[in-house]
Design an enzyme around this catalytic site. Structure first.
Site, PDB file in Angstrom:
ATOM      1  N   HIS A  83     -23.769  14.824   2.441  1.00 53.08           N
ATOM      2  CA  HIS A  83     -23.602  15.265   1.058  1.00 53.08           C
ATOM      3  C   HIS A  83     -22.586  16.392   0.994  1.00 53.08           C
ATOM      4  O   HIS A  83     -22.630  17.291   1.827  1.00 53.08           O
ATOM      5  CB  HIS A  83     -24.940  15.777   0.513  1.00 53.08           C
ATOM      6  N   ARG A 122      -1.132 -18.139  -2.755  1.00 54.25           N
ATOM      7  CA  ARG A 122      -0.302 -18.481  -1.614  1.00 54.25           C
ATOM      8  C   ARG A 122      -0.775 -19.818  -1.051  1.00 54.25           C
ATOM      9  O   ARG A 122      -1.917 -20.203  -1.230  1.00 54.25           O
ATOM     10  CB  ARG A 122      -0.370 -17.371  -0.543  1.00 54.25           C
ATOM     11  N   LYS A 126       0.833  -1.214   0.000  1.00 52.49           N
ATOM     12  CA  LYS A 126       0.000   0.000   0.000  1.00 52.49           C
ATOM     13  C   LYS A 126       0.863   1.257   0.000  1.00 52.49           C
ATOM     14  O   LYS A 126       0.486   2.286  -0.580  1.00 52.49           O
ATOM     15  CB  LYS A 126      -0.951   0.009   1.203  1.00 52.49           C
ATOM     16  N   GLY A 183      -0.570 -14.331 -13.107  1.00 55.45           N
ATOM     17  CA  GLY A 183      -1.657 -14.312 -12.127  1.00 55.45           C
ATOM     18  C   GLY A 183      -2.301 -12.944 -12.035  1.00 55.45           C
ATOM     19  O   GLY A 183      -1.663 -11.973 -11.611  1.00 55.45           O
TER      20      GLY A 183
HETATM   21  C1  LIG Z   1       1.931  -8.521  -1.565  1.00 54.14           C
HETATM   22  C2  LIG Z   1       0.824  -8.861  -0.608  1.00 54.14           C
HETATM   23  C3  LIG Z   1      -0.162  -7.928  -0.340  1.00 54.14           C
HETATM   24  C4  LIG Z   1      -1.191  -8.235   0.548  1.00 54.14           C
HETATM   25  N1  LIG Z   1      -2.127  -7.284   0.789  1.00 54.14           N
HETATM   26  C5  LIG Z   1      -3.121  -7.555   1.644  1.00 54.14           C
HETATM   27  C6  LIG Z   1      -4.089  -6.571   1.952  1.00 54.14           C
HETATM   28  O1  LIG Z   1      -4.039  -5.451   1.436  1.00 54.14           O
HETATM   29  N2  LIG Z   1      -5.063  -6.875   2.831  1.00 54.14           N
HETATM   30  C7  LIG Z   1      -5.149  -8.108   3.410  1.00 54.14           C
HETATM   31  O2  LIG Z   1      -6.074  -8.352   4.187  1.00 54.14           O
HETATM   32  N3  LIG Z   1      -4.236  -9.062   3.149  1.00 54.14           N
HETATM   33  C8  LIG Z   1      -3.228  -8.813   2.285  1.00 54.14           C
HETATM   34  N4  LIG Z   1      -2.291  -9.764   2.050  1.00 54.14           N
HETATM   35  C9  LIG Z   1      -2.430 -11.069   2.726  1.00 54.14           C
HETATM   36  C10 LIG Z   1      -1.941 -10.965   4.182  1.00 54.14           C
HETATM   37  O3  LIG Z   1      -0.598 -10.569   4.176  1.00 54.14           O
HETATM   38  C11 LIG Z   1      -2.116 -12.311   4.875  1.00 54.14           C
HETATM   39  O4  LIG Z   1      -3.459 -12.728   4.760  1.00 54.14           O
HETATM   40  C12 LIG Z   1      -1.746 -12.196   6.343  1.00 54.14           C
HETATM   41  O5  LIG Z   1      -0.417 -11.770   6.507  1.00 54.14           O
HETATM   42  C13 LIG Z   1      -1.940 -13.537   7.043  1.00 54.14           C
HETATM   43  O6  LIG Z   1      -1.646 -13.397   8.385  1.00 54.14           O
HETATM   44  P1  LIG Z   1      -1.125 -14.624   9.250  1.00 54.14           P
HETATM   45  O7  LIG Z   1      -0.822 -14.081  10.596  1.00 54.14           O
HETATM   46  O8  LIG Z   1      -2.047 -15.762   9.136  1.00 54.14           O
HETATM   47  O9  LIG Z   1       0.221 -15.100   8.545  1.00 54.14           O
HETATM   48  P2  LIG Z   1       1.586 -14.326   8.243  1.00 54.14           P
HETATM   49  O10 LIG Z   1       1.389 -12.885   8.086  1.00 54.14           O
HETATM   50  O11 LIG Z   1       2.228 -15.086   7.139  1.00 54.14           O
HETATM   51  O12 LIG Z   1       2.426 -14.497   9.580  1.00 54.14           O
HETATM   52  C14 LIG Z   1       2.869 -15.741  10.023  1.00 54.14           C
HETATM   53  C15 LIG Z   1       4.079 -15.533  10.898  1.00 54.14           C
HETATM   54  O13 LIG Z   1       4.392 -16.777  11.521  1.00 54.14           O
HETATM   55  C16 LIG Z   1       5.788 -16.999  11.445  1.00 54.14           C
HETATM   56  N5  LIG Z   1       6.017 -18.438  11.536  1.00 54.14           N
HETATM   57  C17 LIG Z   1       5.702 -19.409  10.657  1.00 54.14           C
HETATM   58  N6  LIG Z   1       6.046 -20.624  11.156  1.00 54.14           N
HETATM   59  C18 LIG Z   1       6.570 -20.397  12.379  1.00 54.14           C
HETATM   60  C19 LIG Z   1       7.102 -21.233  13.390  1.00 54.14           C
HETATM   61  N7  LIG Z   1       7.150 -22.561  13.259  1.00 54.14           N
HETATM   62  N8  LIG Z   1       7.559 -20.656  14.519  1.00 54.14           N
HETATM   63  C20 LIG Z   1       7.501 -19.310  14.682  1.00 54.14           C
HETATM   64  N9  LIG Z   1       7.013 -18.472  13.762  1.00 54.14           N
HETATM   65  C21 LIG Z   1       6.554 -19.014  12.634  1.00 54.14           C
HETATM   66  C22 LIG Z   1       6.166 -16.383  10.104  1.00 54.14           C
HETATM   67  O14 LIG Z   1       7.562 -16.114  10.065  1.00 54.14           O
HETATM   68  C23 LIG Z   1       5.320 -15.135  10.117  1.00 54.14           C
HETATM   69  O15 LIG Z   1       5.989 -14.083  10.789  1.00 54.14           O
HETATM   70  C24 LIG Z   1      -1.234  -9.497   1.187  1.00 54.14           C
HETATM   71  C25 LIG Z   1      -0.227 -10.439   0.944  1.00 54.14           C
HETATM   72  C26 LIG Z   1       0.786 -10.128   0.063  1.00 54.14           C
HETATM   73  C27 LIG Z   1       1.867 -11.153  -0.178  1.00 54.14           C
END
Ligand SMILES: Cc1cc2nc3c(=O)[nH]c(=O)nc-3n(C[C@H](O)[C@H](O)[C@H](O)COP(=O)(O)OP(=O)(O)OC[C@H]3O[C@@H](n4cnc5c(N)ncnc54)[C@H](O)[C@@H]3O)c2cc1C
Length: 477
Positions: free
Chosen positions: A451, A279, A58, A188
């Site tokens: 408005h 993903r 963003k 994609g």
């Molecule tokens: C380019 C891009 C743009 C995006 N834009 C948006 C957006 O505008 N709006 C939106 O809603 N979503 C967006 N997303 C998607 C969003 O980033 C994800 O849906 C979100 O980050 C998921 O959150 P999460 O906590 O499940 O996983 P993640 O953010 O992937 O976090 C998981 C964390 O767990 C850690 N981890 C993994 N395994 C272990 C382990 N065994 N021990 C300790 N730590 C571990 C990882 O290192 C990471 O830090 C975007 C994604 C990308 C790639």
């Protein structure tokens, strides 16, 4: 430091860190383990979203949009600019600063809430035990009453175009480019591909997007998708549908991409190729044998509607479980689980998850598409309001797109709202709230909107569903 906690959260992204904070707010002792490492070796909480996803994308979308508007759109306001130049290095520095502020913010929030931050890897062992391996290799065994798995996701690789970090890039690489490539290929045309393609197109790249599906944005309402495609093509994005990539060969600093379009093998040569085909859940080395936590056939951790895994007191939230891979969906799951653990009420309304694509115009929706409603057999009515008829949109010189509301004929329940147009991502919040409160289209019709605001488009779309719009002709654009 204690070895035993009420709650251990593995993963400090937008699903994990809110779970940890809410658990601490609920007076539970909490540790949050996170393995994220930046490319310079530094560690940071915030996961994909803050470090390599939502926030950096963003930041660049905003900068590139300002540049584009200054060059292409300001003159109509009587603002003339000459010698406009783009400095990608400064843009990237600004982006890095925003990311740092955001991730530092989590450390401050953890400190204030009393969450113990642990940077390194977590591995669930049987019996609510967690093996923690710090980045220096030292290991400790921790125990918890509850464990929340929030390990997130990673880019899905494409065998025919393997990531190499230099020419064939993942989304993180594409956010780190030091200059706009002359020719950029994106595989994609999903949310990430469109956002990244838009950034670099605005900064001067010729962008070609190859999408295997015949339909553009198949997950979105197709009236919305059609309008968005029209706008993107006008901006010069070369979007080729039904294009299945078969090979990508790097030679002399360029990438030659071969694809079939159903009729013949085609090819396109680009300087950088971004693979953004989606993903996949990331659970590498997360689960030891015998934990009782199961994965489904696509690698997602199996959970019920309250994010309980099959193992007692082990929960999983965010991208590593079913449902849309969105930061806000993960956040609400994390908060729900932390409340359920504390014996409080917790629920996620999976029918009211907003989706936003931060292109220009923005695309946003909540609820069912017209195609889904039609397939359900329920009688429905549709109201559409074009931004061309909005005084505020005209004042902003941002009249592309429309707001569309779908409601049931029998009880007037709002079934879906779909917006393509200026600040659609902000406007959709009203529709989410309306659906959360099971509002009817009449409820929206009777709600006063200031408005001139863009939000009047949502109001008028609700009125249009009953052919009672005031500021438009009550017909589809
Ligand atoms: C380019 C891009 C743009 C995006 N834009 C948006 C957006 O505008 N709006 C939106 O809603 N979503 C967006 N997303 C998607 C969003 O980033 C994800 O849906 C979100 O980050 C998921 O959150 P999460 O906590 O499940 O996983 P993640 O953010 O992937 O976090 C998981 C964390 O767990 C850690 N981890 C993994 N395994 C272990 C382990 N065994 N021990 C300790 N730590 C571990 C990882 O290192 C990471 O830090 C975007 C994604 C990308 C790639």
């Amino acid at each position: 430091m204690a070895d035993s906690f009420d709650v251990i959260v593995i993963g400090g992204g937008p699903a994990g860190y809110p779970a940890a904070i809410r658990a601490a707010q609920n007076k539970l002792t909490v540790a949050c383990i996170d393995a994220w490492k930046n490319r310079d070796g530094t560690t940071a909480f915030g996961g994909t979203c803050l470090n390599a996803g939502c926030i950096p994308s963003k930041a660049l979308l905003e900068s590139s949009e300002l540049y584009h508007r200054l060059r292409e759109e300001f003159s109509v306001h009587g603002i003339k600019a000459s010698g406009v130049e783009v400095d990608v290095a400064t843009m990237q520095k600004r982006k890095a600063g925003i990311v740092k502020k955001s991730t530092d913010g989590i450390n401050a929030l953890f400190k204030a809430a009393g969450v113990t931050p642990l940077q390194g890897r977590g591995r669930l062992l049987p019996g609510k035990r967690v093996e923690f391996t710090a980045h220096d290799g030292s290991r400790r065994e921790l125990t918890a009453k509850h464990v929340v798995l929030a390990s997130g996701s990673e880019p899905t690789p494409l065998r025919s175009a393997a990531f190499d970090g230099t020419s064939i890039l993942d989304s993180w690489d594409a956010l780190e480019l030091a200059a706009a490539p002359k020719r950029l290929g994106v595989i994609g045309a999903g949310v990430i591909g469109l956002e990244l393609g838009s950034v670099w197109r605005r900064l001067g790249s010729e962008v070609v997007i190859l999408e295997a599906l015949e339909d553009f944005l198949a997950i979105a309402d197709q009236q919305l998708a059609k309008e968005a495609l029209r706008q993107f093509k006008r901006q010069g994005l070369d979007i080729r549908l039904g294009a299945k990539v078969t090979a990508a060969a790097v030679a002399g600093g360029a990438v030659n991409v071969s694809y079939t379009d159903g009729k013949a093998v085609q090819s396109v040569t680009v300087d950088k190729l971004v693979v953004a085909i989606g993903r996949r859940p990331y659970t590498d080395k997360l689960l030891a044998a015998g934990t009782g936590v199961e994965l489904d056939e696509r690698g997602f951790i199996k959970v019920d509607e309250h994010c309980r895994t099959g193992a007692e007191a082990i929960w999983a939230v965010g991208d590593c479980v079913r449902g849309p891979m969105l930061a806000h969906k993960g956040k609400e799951e994390g908060v729900m689980v932390a409340d359920l653990i504390a014996g409080r009420y917790g629920e996620v309304n999976y029918r009211a998850i907003p989706s936003v694509i931060y292109t220009a115009p923005e695309i946003a929706w909540v609820g069912e598409t017209e195609e889904q409603v039609k397939a359900s057999g329920r009688a429905y009515k549709v109201g559409v309001f074009p931004f061309l008829a909005s005084g505020r949109a005209r004042a902003m010189e941002s009249t592309a797109g429309f707001a569309k509301l779908i409601a049931a004929v029998d009880d007037d329940e709002i079934l879906g709202v779909h917006i393509v147009g200026p600040l659609a991502g902000e406007l959709i919040a009203e529709a989410v709230l309306a659906m959360e409160y099971s509002a009817s289209s009449e409820d929206l019709q009777r709600t006063m909107h200031a408005h001139p605001t863009l939000s009047e488009a949502v109001h008028e779309a609700a009125l249009a569903a009953d052919k009672r719009a005031i500021d438009s002709l009550n017909r589809s654009p």
